[in-house]
Design an enzyme around this catalytic site. Structure first.
Site, PDB file in Angstrom:
ATOM      1  CB  SER A  32    -103.357  47.304  90.238  1.00  0.00           C
ATOM      2  OG  SER A  32    -103.961  48.073  89.215  1.00  0.00           O
ATOM      3  CG  ASN A 119    -100.146  57.756  82.959  1.00  0.00           C
ATOM      4  OD1 ASN A 119    -100.483  56.594  83.181  1.00  0.00           O
ATOM      5  ND2 ASN A 119     -99.199  58.072  82.091  1.00  0.00           N
ATOM      6  CB  THR A 164     -83.724  59.424 132.950  1.00  0.00           C
ATOM      7  OG1 THR A 164     -82.896  59.245 134.104  1.00  0.00           O
ATOM      8  CG2 THR A 164     -84.604  60.654 133.135  1.00  0.00           C
ATOM      9  CG  HIS A 165     -80.299  56.811 131.565  1.00  0.00           C
ATOM     10  ND1 HIS A 165     -79.454  56.916 130.482  1.00  0.00           N
ATOM     11  CD2 HIS A 165     -80.374  58.043 132.112  1.00  0.00           C
ATOM     12  CE1 HIS A 165     -79.021  58.173 130.391  1.00  0.00           C
ATOM     13  NE2 HIS A 165     -79.575  58.874 131.365  1.00  0.00           N
ATOM     14  CE  LYS A 292     -96.139  34.646 130.169  1.00  0.00           C
ATOM     15  NZ  LYS A 292     -95.318  34.204 129.060  1.00  0.00           N
ATOM     16  CG  ASN A 294     -98.533  36.245 127.251  1.00  0.00           C
ATOM     17  OD1 ASN A 294     -97.862  36.306 128.287  1.00  0.00           O
ATOM     18  ND2 ASN A 294     -98.686  35.125 126.570  1.00  0.00           N
ATOM     19  CE1 TYR A 326     -98.429  55.333  86.847  1.00  0.00           C
ATOM     20  CE2 TYR A 326     -97.837  54.175  84.828  1.00  0.00           C
ATOM     21  CZ  TYR A 326     -98.376  54.176  86.104  1.00  0.00           C
ATOM     22  OH  TYR A 326     -98.846  53.003  86.638  1.00  0.00           O
ATOM     23  CD  GLN A 331    -100.355  48.306  88.881  1.00  0.00           C
ATOM     24  OE1 GLN A 331    -100.988  48.842  87.981  1.00  0.00           O
ATOM     25  NE2 GLN A 331    -100.013  47.032  88.860  1.00  0.00           N
ATOM     26  CE  LYS A 334    -102.801  51.606  92.257  1.00  0.00           C
ATOM     27  NZ  LYS A 334    -101.941  52.735  91.814  1.00  0.00           N
TER      28      LYS A 334
END
Ligand code: ARG
Length: 470
Positions: A32, A119, A164-165, A292, A294, A326, A331, A334
């Site tokens: 790791s 651990n 709304t909607h 365009k 974007n 553990y 692991q 992370k």
């Protein structure tokens, strides 16, 4: 391509009982260090605190403690200046730092790990890391809220349709829209304080699972490391990853809020709405269509919410069904944690940039308001004249039908026309056709009137000040 070569067993810090070699593919699979090296500082801080603790109980002498401390300082400097060299067999940040310590201080370096396990070490490192990371996210979020408040104050007189909607519903203040998201973020910030407090708990001194046999003072250790409390059960201490799950959920909910915010703005900057225009700094062009512009920044914010949810769901699946204490599955915590942090920091910084630079188009917002959005106001007008709301609602509907029949807008109906619907209509009905009057009637707390919006700003500003003080 990885070639299958055997790795010498004696290089491993945990290699004592092993006679066979590790398959290099397994070696890579197991390691790791490529990502947990990020916690080098926390790992060193944890070790410096631990060596103090074991000196107090006589495991190392004062001299050895100083030697180890100094060695760890050197390692810190190496990491800081990018001079630390990772060697084969450095499986993770804990083994790497310990290996280097032994190189630097010799035999006594081997005493540091007495009674400690990776651990309880990894849980400690991660908690130290996340408490800091959460503090930095808090600062970025506060800056975002500040931009919201600044715009809300400056642009308080700008009106727009509320939906709304996704259908035009009633006129509202643009500031009211902005602040609706500030309140979501406020809740996110309050949640952050809570999860940060829970993360601030010390596993160190729990060993592999059963506890520490040398009587280290764990409360002093927690204090030394600036953590609020300690775990009172060593089995729980070494496997608890609630703080990771909570962080992933927290980030996921926050990014859901920001995704909705982005979606609103994506709509608002289309030609169809044309309420806002993104600054060039946060938009991109098309490689094919020259006209365009974007809203990639906003689309990415919206898109990355999916990724953050994925980190949360993925890690919860990892934790589900794990037997007690553990297991190496943990692991996986992370990468989810780091990726969520990095992604979220990006989202928040871009969101702050977008909001502080976008331009609003007041005229288009105003032009999108139409008298039909005042139909409710007609009902309220009649209510104020004593008609029960349900009846008033029906009468307002009759006015809408009348306008449709006459092919005109509600505001174009004459008082005489309106009187055919109900005799209570009088000249004063004309004041209904001003959108400013419409929004300002919503003056109860939390409404869209100027007074209520100013109140919101005031409450948020006060809260912000308080948070910054602490
Ligand atoms: N790299 C490991 C992790 O991140 C450290 C803990 C390893 N513990 C062990 N018993 N193998 O979880």
């Amino acid at each position: 391509m990885i070639t299958r070569m055997t790795c010498p067993v004696e290089k491993k810090l945990w290699g004592g009982r092993f006679t066979g070699a590790t398959d290099p593919i397994m070696e890579k699979f197991n390691a790791s260090i490529s990502y947990d090296r990020r916690m080098w500082k926390e790992d060193i801080l944890g070790s410096q605190a631990y060596v103090k603790a074991i000196e107090k109980v006589g495991i190392v002498t004062g001299e050895e403690k100083d030697q180890i401390h100094k060695g760890l300082e050197t390692i810190k400097e190496e990491w800081k200046t990018d001079k630390f060299s990772i060697k084969p067999g450095d499986e993770d940040i804990h083994t790497a730092n310990e290996r280097r310590l032994k190189e630097l201080v010799g035999i006594c370096g081997g005493k540091l790990h007495t009674g400690r396990s990776r651990n309880d070490q990894v849980g400690t490192d991660m908690r130290l890391w996340i408490v800091n990371a959460e503090a930095s996210l808090q600062n970025i979020l506060l800056a975002f809220v500040e931009v919201m408040l600044k715009r809300a104050k400056e642009e308080i007189d700008v009106l727009m349709p509320g939906y709304t909607h996704l259908q035009r519903a009633q006129p509202i203040r643009w500031s009211h829209w902005i602040l609706s998201y500030a309140w979501m973020i406020q809740r996110d910030l309050k949640r952050l304080t809570e999860i940060r407090e829970r993360a601030s708990c010390l596993p160190l001194g729990s060993g592999a699972l059963a506890g520490n046999p040398f009587g280290v003072d764990r409360i002093a250790l927690a204090k030394e490391l600036g953590l609020n409390e300690i775990f009172w059960n060593s089995l729980d201490a070494v496997s608890d990853r609630d703080f990771v799950v909570e962080f992933l959920f927290w980030a996921s909910l926050l990014s859901t809020h920001l995704s909705r915010w982005a979606e609103d703005l994506i709509l608002y900057c289309t030609k169809e709405f044309n309420f806002v225009s993104l600054s060039d700094a946060y938009s991109t062009g098309s490689s094919l269509m020259p006209q365009k512009k974007n809203a990639d920044s906003l689309e990415l914010i919206r898109g990355k919410a999916g990724r953050l949810f994925g980190n949360m769901a993925g890690f919860m699946m990892t934790v589900k069904g794990l037997p007690s204490t553990y297991n190496k599955d943990l692991q996986e915590d992370k990468e989810a944690m780091f990726d969520t942090f990095d992604t979220l920091s990006g989202i928040l910084q871009v969101a702050t940039g977008v909001l502080s630079t976008l331009k609003i188009n007041r005229e288009s917002m105003k032009a999108a308001l139409s008298p039909d959005m005042l139909a409710t106001d007609i009902a309220y007008y009649l209510v104020r004249k004593g008609i029960p709301f349900r009846d008033a609602h029906g009468l307002a509907g009759n006015c809408v039908a009348l306008a449709e029949k006459k092919n005109c807008s509600l505001s174009e109906l004459s008082v005489a026309d309106l009187k055919t619907v109900n005799p209570l209509f009088e000249e004063d009905v004309q004041k209904l056709w001003h959108y400013e009057n419409s929004v300002d009637q919503y003056s109860a707390q939390g409404g869209t009137s100027k007074k209520s919006v100013q109140e919101q700003i005031h409450i948020l500003e006060k809260w912000l000040e308080d948070v910054k003080k602490h």
